[in-house]
Design a protein around this motif. Sequence first.
Motif, PDB file in Angstrom:
ATOM      1  N   TYR A   1       0.829  -1.203   0.000  1.00 39.83           N
ATOM      2  CA  TYR A   1       0.000   0.000   0.000  1.00 39.83           C
ATOM      3  C   TYR A   1       0.867   1.259   0.000  1.00 39.83           C
ATOM      4  CZ  TYR A   1      -3.786   3.127   1.491  1.00 39.83           C
ATOM      5  OH  TYR A   1      -4.704   4.140   1.569  1.00 39.83           O
ATOM      6  N   GLN A   2       1.938   1.244   0.780  1.00 36.39           N
ATOM      7  CA  GLN A   2       2.847   2.387   0.803  1.00 36.39           C
ATOM      8  C   GLN A   2       3.541   2.566  -0.543  1.00 36.39           C
ATOM      9  OE1 GLN A   2       5.468   1.658   4.093  1.00 36.39           O
ATOM     10  NE2 GLN A   2       3.862   1.958   5.611  1.00 36.39           N
ATOM     11  N   TRP A   3       3.998   1.485  -1.144  1.00 37.93           N
ATOM     12  CA  TRP A   3       4.646   1.586  -2.456  1.00 37.93           C
ATOM     13  C   TRP A   3       3.663   1.982  -3.550  1.00 37.93           C
ATOM     14  CZ3 TRP A   3       9.380   2.585  -3.402  1.00 37.93           C
ATOM     15  CH2 TRP A   3      10.341   2.240  -2.470  1.00 37.93           C
ATOM     16  N   PHE A   4       2.420   1.556  -3.409  1.00 34.43           N
ATOM     17  CA  PHE A   4       1.384   1.995  -4.341  1.00 34.43           C
ATOM     18  C   PHE A   4       1.218   3.505  -4.256  1.00 34.43           C
ATOM     19  CE2 PHE A   4      -3.203   3.031  -4.759  1.00 34.43           C
ATOM     20  CZ  PHE A   4      -3.316   2.843  -6.131  1.00 34.43           C
ATOM     21  N   HIS A   5       1.169   4.047  -3.040  1.00 32.14           N
ATOM     22  CA  HIS A   5       1.076   5.503  -2.870  1.00 32.14           C
ATOM     23  C   HIS A   5       2.269   6.204  -3.525  1.00 32.14           C
ATOM     24  CE1 HIS A   5      -1.892   6.108   0.720  1.00 32.14           C
ATOM     25  NE2 HIS A   5      -2.497   5.905  -0.427  1.00 32.14           N
ATOM     26  N   ARG A   6       3.437   5.654  -3.344  1.00 33.23           N
ATOM     27  CA  ARG A   6       4.636   6.275  -3.904  1.00 33.23           C
ATOM     28  C   ARG A   6       4.641   6.193  -5.430  1.00 33.23           C
ATOM     29  NH1 ARG A   6       8.001   5.196   1.078  1.00 33.23           N
ATOM     30  NH2 ARG A   6       7.329   7.017   2.279  1.00 33.23           N
TER      31      ARG A   6
END
Length: 139
Positions: A19-24
């Motif tokens: 989820y964090q990498w998706f945001h990035r």
Amino acid sequence: MLQAFERSPLHATTLELLYQWFHRLVAVYSLLFGILYWVRLVGFYDGAAWRFDLMPVHWQVASVCLAALFPFAASGLWMLASWGPVIWFICAAIETTMYLGFPDLFGTRYWVVASHALVAAIYCVFRLIFFLQSRREAN
């Protein structure tokens, strides 16, 4: 006494990391869109009437708004701030309205609309999975 201030290290789950990498990833995508709007505003774009003073008024308004909002969304998404997806959603709604609602003024860019729809769908899937996990943990 010092033990009261010590914390165990936080461990993110694989889903949270995704989820964090998706945001990035969406942050980089938003920054790219913002840069493209700035390129148009300052006149480096090769298209006809794509310098700010030569643009029609509807493009001036849209370009200025999106040139400011997309980098703002990118910074919020990169920092994993709660307002990042909200600003991205506003940008996506503006562009979707431009290209689907007013194709006679802005043209049709279905790939832009499709990319926004894909990002929104992936975001909804993540949120649904997080909701189901929290519900399962509550029981």
